[in-house]
Design a protein around this motif. Structure first.
Motif, PDB file in Angstrom:
ATOM      1  N   VAL A  48       3.526  -2.089  -1.587  1.00  0.00           N
ATOM      2  CA  VAL A  48       4.309  -3.192  -1.028  1.00  0.00           C
ATOM      3  C   VAL A  48       3.339  -4.327  -0.706  1.00  0.00           C
ATOM      4  O   VAL A  48       2.157  -4.082  -0.433  1.00  0.00           O
ATOM      5  CB  VAL A  48       5.075  -2.776   0.251  1.00  0.00           C
ATOM      6  CG1 VAL A  48       6.068  -1.673  -0.047  1.00  0.00           C
ATOM      7  CG2 VAL A  48       4.112  -2.332   1.347  1.00  0.00           C
ATOM      8  N   PRO A  49       3.791  -5.571  -0.740  1.00  0.00           N
ATOM      9  CA  PRO A  49       2.908  -6.666  -0.354  1.00  0.00           C
ATOM     10  C   PRO A  49       2.453  -6.499   1.095  1.00  0.00           C
ATOM     11  O   PRO A  49       3.271  -6.238   1.990  1.00  0.00           O
ATOM     12  CB  PRO A  49       3.797  -7.908  -0.523  1.00  0.00           C
ATOM     13  CG  PRO A  49       4.878  -7.487  -1.466  1.00  0.00           C
ATOM     14  CD  PRO A  49       5.121  -6.042  -1.183  1.00  0.00           C
ATOM     15  N   LEU A  50       1.174  -6.637   1.323  1.00  0.00           N
ATOM     16  CA  LEU A  50       0.662  -6.525   2.684  1.00  0.00           C
ATOM     17  C   LEU A  50       1.327  -7.544   3.596  1.00  0.00           C
ATOM     18  O   LEU A  50       1.541  -7.278   4.789  1.00  0.00           O
ATOM     19  CB  LEU A  50      -0.858  -6.717   2.673  1.00  0.00           C
ATOM     20  CG  LEU A  50      -1.568  -6.621   4.028  1.00  0.00           C
ATOM     21  CD1 LEU A  50      -1.393  -5.241   4.644  1.00  0.00           C
ATOM     22  CD2 LEU A  50      -3.052  -6.957   3.877  1.00  0.00           C
ATOM     23  N   ALA A  51       1.670  -8.710   3.051  1.00  0.00           N
ATOM     24  CA  ALA A  51       2.301  -9.756   3.851  1.00  0.00           C
ATOM     25  C   ALA A  51       3.635  -9.314   4.441  1.00  0.00           C
ATOM     26  O   ALA A  51       4.098  -9.884   5.440  1.00  0.00           O
ATOM     27  CB  ALA A  51       2.493 -11.011   2.999  1.00  0.00           C
ATOM     28  N   ARG A  52       4.276  -8.304   3.828  1.00  0.00           N
ATOM     29  CA  ARG A  52       5.535  -7.800   4.376  1.00  0.00           C
ATOM     30  C   ARG A  52       5.300  -7.029   5.674  1.00  0.00           C
ATOM     31  O   ARG A  52       6.198  -6.909   6.518  1.00  0.00           O
ATOM     32  CB  ARG A  52       6.219  -6.893   3.354  1.00  0.00           C
ATOM     33  CG  ARG A  52       7.608  -6.426   3.785  1.00  0.00           C
ATOM     34  CD  ARG A  52       8.167  -5.361   2.869  1.00  0.00           C
ATOM     35  NE  ARG A  52       8.273  -5.798   1.482  1.00  0.00           N
ATOM     36  CZ  ARG A  52       8.644  -5.011   0.482  1.00  0.00           C
ATOM     37  NH1 ARG A  52       8.914  -3.715   0.732  1.00  0.00           N
ATOM     38  NH2 ARG A  52       8.726  -5.485  -0.750  1.00  0.00           N
ATOM     39  N   LEU A  53       4.096  -6.508   5.831  1.00  0.00           N
ATOM     40  CA  LEU A  53       3.787  -5.655   6.977  1.00  0.00           C
ATOM     41  C   LEU A  53       2.857  -6.315   7.980  1.00  0.00           C
ATOM     42  O   LEU A  53       2.723  -5.831   9.110  1.00  0.00           O
ATOM     43  CB  LEU A  53       3.133  -4.350   6.480  1.00  0.00           C
ATOM     44  CG  LEU A  53       3.895  -3.563   5.410  1.00  0.00           C
ATOM     45  CD1 LEU A  53       3.032  -2.427   4.887  1.00  0.00           C
ATOM     46  CD2 LEU A  53       5.206  -3.025   5.971  1.00  0.00           C
ATOM     47  N   ALA A  81      -1.908 -13.327  -0.299  1.00  0.00           N
ATOM     48  CA  ALA A  81      -0.687 -13.213  -1.093  1.00  0.00           C
ATOM     49  C   ALA A  81      -0.716 -12.030  -2.051  1.00  0.00           C
ATOM     50  O   ALA A  81       0.319 -11.401  -2.305  1.00  0.00           O
ATOM     51  CB  ALA A  81      -0.450 -14.509  -1.865  1.00  0.00           C
ATOM     52  N   GLN A  82      -1.876 -11.708  -2.630  1.00  0.00           N
ATOM     53  CA  GLN A  82      -1.966 -10.648  -3.632  1.00  0.00           C
ATOM     54  C   GLN A  82      -2.259  -9.273  -3.042  1.00  0.00           C
ATOM     55  O   GLN A  82      -2.296  -8.282  -3.766  1.00  0.00           O
ATOM     56  CB  GLN A  82      -3.068 -10.990  -4.648  1.00  0.00           C
ATOM     57  CG  GLN A  82      -2.841 -12.314  -5.374  1.00  0.00           C
ATOM     58  CD  GLN A  82      -1.533 -12.331  -6.131  1.00  0.00           C
ATOM     59  OE1 GLN A  82      -1.167 -11.364  -6.797  1.00  0.00           O
ATOM     60  NE2 GLN A  82      -0.805 -13.440  -6.028  1.00  0.00           N
ATOM     61  N   ARG A 108      -4.322   0.243   3.071  1.00  0.00           N
ATOM     62  CA  ARG A 108      -4.340  -0.602   1.878  1.00  0.00           C
ATOM     63  C   ARG A 108      -4.167   0.243   0.619  1.00  0.00           C
ATOM     64  O   ARG A 108      -4.579   1.405   0.555  1.00  0.00           O
ATOM     65  CB  ARG A 108      -5.654  -1.395   1.826  1.00  0.00           C
ATOM     66  CG  ARG A 108      -5.876  -2.305   3.022  1.00  0.00           C
ATOM     67  CD  ARG A 108      -4.904  -3.465   3.070  1.00  0.00           C
ATOM     68  NE  ARG A 108      -5.249  -4.492   2.101  1.00  0.00           N
ATOM     69  CZ  ARG A 108      -6.036  -5.530   2.368  1.00  0.00           C
ATOM     70  NH1 ARG A 108      -6.589  -5.675   3.563  1.00  0.00           N
ATOM     71  NH2 ARG A 108      -6.288  -6.429   1.434  1.00  0.00           N
ATOM     72  N   HIS A 109      -3.583  -0.375  -0.394  1.00  0.00           N
ATOM     73  CA  HIS A 109      -3.281   0.304  -1.658  1.00  0.00           C
ATOM     74  C   HIS A 109      -4.481   0.220  -2.591  1.00  0.00           C
ATOM     75  O   HIS A 109      -5.164  -0.802  -2.658  1.00  0.00           O
ATOM     76  CB  HIS A 109      -2.062  -0.362  -2.304  1.00  0.00           C
ATOM     77  CG  HIS A 109      -1.469   0.405  -3.428  1.00  0.00           C
ATOM     78  ND1 HIS A 109      -2.040   0.465  -4.679  1.00  0.00           N
ATOM     79  CD2 HIS A 109      -0.332   1.146  -3.493  1.00  0.00           C
ATOM     80  CE1 HIS A 109      -1.281   1.210  -5.469  1.00  0.00           C
ATOM     81  NE2 HIS A 109      -0.238   1.637  -4.773  1.00  0.00           N
ATOM     82  N   TYR A 110      -4.717   1.310  -3.313  1.00  0.00           N
ATOM     83  CA  TYR A 110      -5.893   1.337  -4.187  1.00  0.00           C
ATOM     84  C   TYR A 110      -5.839   0.302  -5.312  1.00  0.00           C
ATOM     85  O   TYR A 110      -6.875  -0.018  -5.903  1.00  0.00           O
ATOM     86  CB  TYR A 110      -6.107   2.743  -4.768  1.00  0.00           C
ATOM     87  CG  TYR A 110      -4.982   3.296  -5.609  1.00  0.00           C
ATOM     88  CD1 TYR A 110      -4.840   2.950  -6.951  1.00  0.00           C
ATOM     89  CD2 TYR A 110      -4.059   4.192  -5.072  1.00  0.00           C
ATOM     90  CE1 TYR A 110      -3.815   3.465  -7.728  1.00  0.00           C
ATOM     91  CE2 TYR A 110      -3.031   4.722  -5.837  1.00  0.00           C
ATOM     92  CZ  TYR A 110      -2.910   4.355  -7.165  1.00  0.00           C
ATOM     93  OH  TYR A 110      -1.889   4.876  -7.932  1.00  0.00           O
TER      94      TYR A 110
END
Length: 494
Positions: free
Chosen positions: A45-50, A56-57, A109-111
């Motif tokens: 999921v976008p980090l900005a959502r959380l 942004a990326q 964070r996502h790999y």
């Protein structure tokens, strides 16, 4: 595990990169029986959502939603079987939570977060890629934990943290309050020295995690008792232990792969395709490093000598993109099963892609990238989704076959058979073409191999349960239906 003890159930939490599940496992008439009680979606999921002010990326996992789903699943499991005696957790590798005084700092964070690739040169100014391989035996992948930790140097939270826990260890901590790091998953971080079997202190110091890495436990050891509040929430009838399983999902899958001899290769096929062999010792040669192989630890001190290659990610990402476009156009949803059936009627494509190319690492607009790669290789862009899927399947099979032979060669033997487990084992065309191109039989199944390995380690941890890996695999062969694919040489080309 004697026959009189077969009624004691356990719960397996199996977290994959695209979905998670909670299952009940038990022995019934000498066979392992799995019952799915809860399945839920997962993904980046976008980090900005959380998190406010996130790049942004940037990508993350919604770990709080995962924890909510895990609790729902465990409640359902205990409603069915209040006598569950233990819980085990496995998940994908390399990603971690940072804690301070028991509170998580930010998100997991996502790999696939692009920050990791940017950190590669910075770490390799300190430790060359050759030196890293000599220390940790790992295939270079920009999302390995060591590169993620180098990326963390740009953020203050690592300095503030007093604990780093990999995803399954973090879930175990939520369940028990005990911070431990399971051995097989530790071996995926790059922080475990393959020669000593312990944390690599110089590397840990360089990355700022000295004193923040938890004490290691091995599969089958107890992490701790389920927190009393959670036991009441779930409706547990008695004391419940959280047991360390082979918590890297591939380690669990390989533990339950019904290998029949020392000249077998395995392919754990899901989002990723983990292609390798099981050895007694790591292979730390220059040839192994140049070929892109990795040494990860498995059950009972075994080494999973393997290569991470792209698996079904190309398929799922393509279907996801097509369905986004279909929704915008008001058209019917596309189903992968239908495309696979159509692809099976098409001839073997003449031009393939390299599924391992870094251009396929990130999500988004996958069909266009695949079409571009086909054109670059001298082929024509596919005219239909089924044609694109056919190229992907053939390319995956060619990759699987080549890497299985290379793993065997570097492991010192000639390949005699391949076992495909996980979701990919259900793909008849993929299994058949892997057998054809490898020129050895392919044995497909089990599908739920990861959860099965999770359950088997828990059952083995019970009193009188000390089976060897060979015994566990014999139990798998007794418990599931396997399918054999014999190689066929004569095939029509497109």
């Amino acid at each position: 595990m004697s026959q009189k003890e077969t009624g004691t159930p356990v719960a397996a939490i199996d977290l994959g990169a695209t979905s998670g599940r909670v299952m009940i496992g038990e022995l019934v008439d000498g066979k392992v029986q799995l019952t799915l009680v809860h399945r839920f979606a997962n993904g980046p999921v976008p980090l900005a959502r959380l998190q406010d002010d996130a790049p942004a990326q940037a990508l993350a996992w919604d770990i709080d939603e995962l924890w909510s789903q895990i609790r729902q699943g465990l409640k359902k499991a205990f409603e069915l079987r209040p006598d569950i005696s233990s819980i085990g957790v496995d998940s994908w590798a390399v990603d971690y939570a940072l804690l301070n005084d028991g509170q998580r700092l930010g998100q997991v964070r996502h790999y696939r977060d692009p920050r990791n690739e940017l950190a590669v040169p910075d770490l390799e100014h300190k430790f060359s890629r050759v030196e890293l391989f000599e220390r940790n035996g790992l295939q270079f992948l920009p999302f390995n934990t060591v590169y993620q930790l180098q990326a963390e140097q740009q953020d203050s939270r690592l300095e503030s943290a007093d604990q780093l826990l990999l995803v399954p260890d973090y879930v175990n901590w939520l369940l028990t309050g005990q911070a431990r790091c399971e051995w097989t998953n530790a071996s995926t971080t790059g922080l475990l020295n393959q020669r000593t079997g312990s944390w690599d202190e110089p590397l840990a110091q360089a990355l700022g995690v000295t004193g923040k890495l938890a004490q290691m436990v091995h599969p089958g050891e107890e992490v701790g008792a389920l927190r009393p509040a959670l036991a009441r929430e779930f409706g547990a009838a008695g004391s419940v232990q959280v047991v360390a399983v082979a918590s890297h999902d591939t380690a669990s899958a390989v533990a339950a792969t019904p290998l029949t001899g020392e000249k077998s290769a395995y392919i754990s096929c899901g989002t990723w395709g983990l292609v390798g062999v099981e050895l007694a010792d790591p292979v730390l040669t220059a040839q192994a490093q140049a070929a892109g192989f990795t040494n990860e630890l498995g059950l009972d001190g075994s080494v999973r000598f393997l290569k991470n290659v792209t698996g079904t990610f190309l398929l799922s990402e393509s279907v996801s993109y097509w369905n986004q476009q279909a929704e915008l156009a008001g058209q019917p949803e596309i189903h992968l099963a239908d495309l696979l059936s159509q692809a099976a009627t098409l001839p073997v494509p003449q031009v393939l892609i390299d599924p391992q190319n870094e251009q396929f690492l990130a999500p988004g607009q996958m069909p266009a990238r695949i079409s571009d790669a086909i054109a670059l290789a001298g082929g024509s862009a596919p005219e239909t989704p089924a044609e694109l899927i056919r190229v992907v399947l053939e390319s995956l099979a060619a990759s699987f076959a080549a890497q299985a032979h290379e793993a065997a060669r570097l492991g010192g033997f000639e390949l005699e058979e391949i076992h495909i487990v996980g979701g990919g084992s259900q793909g008849e065309l993929l299994c058949q073409r892997t057998a054809d191109l490898a020129r050895v039989p392919v044995i497909a199944g089990p599908v739920e191999c990861t959860a099965l390995g999770n359950v088997l380690v828990q059952l083995r941890a019970m009193p009188q349960g000390g089976e060897r890996v060979e015994d566990l695999r014999a139990m798998v062969r007794k418990s599931v239906v396997l399918r054999d694919y014999q190689p066929v040489s004569a095939l029509k080309q497109a």
